[in-house]
Structure formats: C-alpha cells, structure tokens
Design a protein around this motif. Structure first.
Motif, PDB file in Angstrom:
ATOM      1  N   VAL A 137      42.676  29.325  43.569  1.00 22.39           N
ATOM      2  CA  VAL A 137      43.290  30.574  44.016  1.00 22.39           C
ATOM      3  C   VAL A 137      42.727  31.736  43.207  1.00 22.39           C
ATOM      4  CG1 VAL A 137      45.443  31.864  44.274  1.00 22.39           C
ATOM      5  CG2 VAL A 137      45.393  29.402  44.778  1.00 22.39           C
ATOM      6  N   MET A 138      42.624  31.551  41.906  1.00 20.86           N
ATOM      7  CA  MET A 138      42.110  32.618  41.052  1.00 20.86           C
ATOM      8  C   MET A 138      40.655  32.952  41.389  1.00 20.86           C
ATOM      9  SD  MET A 138      43.679  31.690  37.386  1.00 20.86           S
ATOM     10  CE  MET A 138      45.400  31.920  37.032  1.00 20.86           C
ATOM     11  N   ARG A 139      39.845  31.942  41.611  1.00 20.92           N
ATOM     12  CA  ARG A 139      38.448  32.179  41.977  1.00 20.92           C
ATOM     13  C   ARG A 139      38.376  32.932  43.303  1.00 20.92           C
ATOM     14  NH1 ARG A 139      33.762  29.024  41.006  1.00 20.92           N
ATOM     15  NH2 ARG A 139      34.688  28.782  38.963  1.00 20.92           N
ATOM     16  N   GLY A 140      39.228  32.534  44.250  1.00 22.51           N
ATOM     17  CA  GLY A 140      39.260  33.217  45.537  1.00 22.51           C
ATOM     18  C   GLY A 140      39.682  34.676  45.410  1.00 22.51           C
ATOM     19  N   ILE A 141      40.657  34.934  44.576  1.00 19.94           N
ATOM     20  CA  ILE A 141      41.098  36.311  44.331  1.00 19.94           C
ATOM     21  C   ILE A 141      39.933  37.126  43.763  1.00 19.94           C
ATOM     22  CG2 ILE A 141      42.553  37.748  42.834  1.00 19.94           C
ATOM     23  CD1 ILE A 141      44.751  35.555  43.219  1.00 19.94           C
ATOM     24  N   ASP A 142      39.237  36.558  42.787  1.00 27.33           N
ATOM     25  CA  ASP A 142      38.095  37.259  42.193  1.00 27.33           C
ATOM     26  C   ASP A 142      37.054  37.597  43.254  1.00 27.33           C
ATOM     27  OD1 ASP A 142      39.330  36.984  39.741  1.00 27.33           O
ATOM     28  OD2 ASP A 142      38.048  35.331  39.083  1.00 27.33           O
ATOM     29  N   ARG A 143      36.770  36.645  44.122  1.00 27.34           N
ATOM     30  CA  ARG A 143      35.768  36.867  45.168  1.00 27.34           C
ATOM     31  C   ARG A 143      36.232  37.912  46.178  1.00 27.34           C
ATOM     32  NH1 ARG A 143      33.444  30.911  46.764  1.00 27.34           N
ATOM     33  NH2 ARG A 143      32.418  30.545  44.779  1.00 27.34           N
ATOM     34  N   ALA A 144      37.482  37.827  46.568  1.00 25.72           N
ATOM     35  CA  ALA A 144      38.002  38.768  47.561  1.00 25.72           C
ATOM     36  C   ALA A 144      37.989  40.202  47.042  1.00 25.72           C
ATOM     37  CB  ALA A 144      39.411  38.369  47.979  1.00 25.72           C
ATOM     38  N   LEU A 145      38.191  40.343  45.744  1.00 22.29           N
ATOM     39  CA  LEU A 145      38.252  41.681  45.162  1.00 22.29           C
ATOM     40  C   LEU A 145      36.889  42.226  44.754  1.00 22.29           C
ATOM     41  CD1 LEU A 145      41.453  41.232  42.998  1.00 22.29           C
ATOM     42  CD2 LEU A 145      41.247  42.477  45.152  1.00 22.29           C
ATOM     43  N   ALA A 146      35.898  41.377  44.671  1.00 18.82           N
ATOM     44  CA  ALA A 146      34.561  41.817  44.245  1.00 18.82           C
ATOM     45  C   ALA A 146      33.994  42.808  45.257  1.00 18.82           C
ATOM     46  CB  ALA A 146      33.634  40.618  44.104  1.00 18.82           C
ATOM     47  N   GLY A 147      33.637  43.960  44.773  1.00 16.38           N
ATOM     48  CA  GLY A 147      32.992  44.955  45.616  1.00 16.38           C
ATOM     49  C   GLY A 147      33.928  45.672  46.575  1.00 16.38           C
ATOM     50  N   GLN A 148      35.208  45.454  46.474  1.00 17.25           N
ATOM     51  CA  GLN A 148      36.180  46.102  47.362  1.00 17.25           C
ATOM     52  C   GLN A 148      36.911  47.207  46.602  1.00 17.25           C
ATOM     53  OE1 GLN A 148      36.637  45.201  50.600  1.00 17.25           O
ATOM     54  NE2 GLN A 148      35.021  43.692  50.355  1.00 17.25           N
ATOM     55  N   ARG A 149      37.528  48.083  47.367  1.00 17.09           N
ATOM     56  CA  ARG A 149      38.498  48.991  46.751  1.00 17.09           C
ATOM     57  C   ARG A 149      39.675  48.111  46.392  1.00 17.09           C
ATOM     58  NH1 ARG A 149      40.572  52.547  50.566  1.00 17.09           N
ATOM     59  NH2 ARG A 149      42.373  52.706  49.231  1.00 17.09           N
ATOM     60  N   ARG A 150      39.722  47.694  45.166  1.00 19.48           N
ATOM     61  CA  ARG A 150      40.611  46.615  44.741  1.00 19.48           C
ATOM     62  C   ARG A 150      42.067  46.833  45.105  1.00 19.48           C
ATOM     63  NH1 ARG A 150      38.974  45.457  38.681  1.00 19.48           N
ATOM     64  NH2 ARG A 150      40.366  47.193  38.507  1.00 19.48           N
ATOM     65  N   GLU A 151      42.553  48.037  44.956  1.00 16.40           N
ATOM     66  CA  GLU A 151      43.973  48.277  45.224  1.00 16.40           C
ATOM     67  C   GLU A 151      44.310  48.147  46.706  1.00 16.40           C
ATOM     68  OE1 GLU A 151      41.805  52.120  45.470  1.00 16.40           O
ATOM     69  OE2 GLU A 151      41.885  50.555  43.961  1.00 16.40           O
ATOM     70  N   ALA A 152      43.294  48.144  47.562  1.00 18.92           N
ATOM     71  CA  ALA A 152      43.525  48.058  49.002  1.00 18.92           C
ATOM     72  C   ALA A 152      43.565  46.615  49.499  1.00 18.92           C
ATOM     73  CB  ALA A 152      42.441  48.827  49.752  1.00 18.92           C
ATOM     74  N   VAL A 153      43.292  45.654  48.626  1.00 13.84           N
ATOM     75  CA  VAL A 153      43.252  44.242  49.013  1.00 13.84           C
ATOM     76  C   VAL A 153      44.594  43.595  48.671  1.00 13.84           C
ATOM     77  CG1 VAL A 153      42.114  42.024  48.612  1.00 13.84           C
ATOM     78  CG2 VAL A 153      40.772  44.130  48.647  1.00 13.84           C
ATOM     79  N   SER A 154      45.280  43.120  49.702  1.00  9.65           N
ATOM     80  CA  SER A 154      46.547  42.419  49.452  1.00  9.65           C
ATOM     81  C   SER A 154      46.250  40.966  49.099  1.00  9.65           C
ATOM     82  CB  SER A 154      47.449  42.481  50.687  1.00  9.65           C
ATOM     83  OG  SER A 154      47.039  41.528  51.652  1.00  9.65           O
TER      84      SER A 154
END
Length: 90
Positions: A51-68
C-alpha cells in the motif's frame, strides 16, 4: 482474540494514514470511502508495504494534495503484483 484483531486493524490503518499524509501533505480527515478502502486492503490481505509503495507511486509527479487515497488504488494493485507476484483482491 477479538481485541488483537481490532488492534491489528487500527495499526494497519494508522500506518497507511500517516504514510499518506506525510507523502501527500494532506492532513485532512479521510472520507468514509477512503476508510473503507483501507479496510478493504486489510481484509484482502494486502501487505502494508505494498500500500505504501502504491501511495508513493500514485503521488509521484502529481499535485500531491489533489490525490485522494482512493486515487492510489491502481498503483497499490501494481505495486502488490510487482512485489508479491500476485494481487490479493478477490
């Protein structure tokens, strides 16, 4: 025995929540559907490190605060498949 299960659920959720908040910079309260997502991952046996690895990947390169947390679902699935060789979902 039930108290041990409850404690495991709480610790799993706290670890994921703290990781998500740290990485996203979002200290807001989770929505009910995001809490259900954490419960789903636990119930399906998804290791917390996936789960943590997935969170890191999902947030990489994104406007982090916009990712639920729910937006991390596909990345969690991919991380789990890569790390564990399979995905735990039913």
């Amino acid at each position: 025995m039930e108290n041990q299960t409850d404690e495991k659920q709480v610790l799993y959720a706290i670890e994921i929540l703290e990781h998500y908040r740290e990485r996203s910079g979002n200290a807001a309260r989770l929505e009910d559907d995001e809490c259900r997502r954490i419960d789903q991952w636990l119930g399906q046996g998804v290791p917390v490190f996936c789960v943590m690895r997935g969170i890191d990947r999902a947030l990489a390169g994104q406007r982090r605060e916009a990712v639920s947390l729910n937006d991390c679902e596909n990345a969690v699935r991919e991380a789990c498949t890569e790390i564990c060789g399979s995905f735990y979902y039913d």
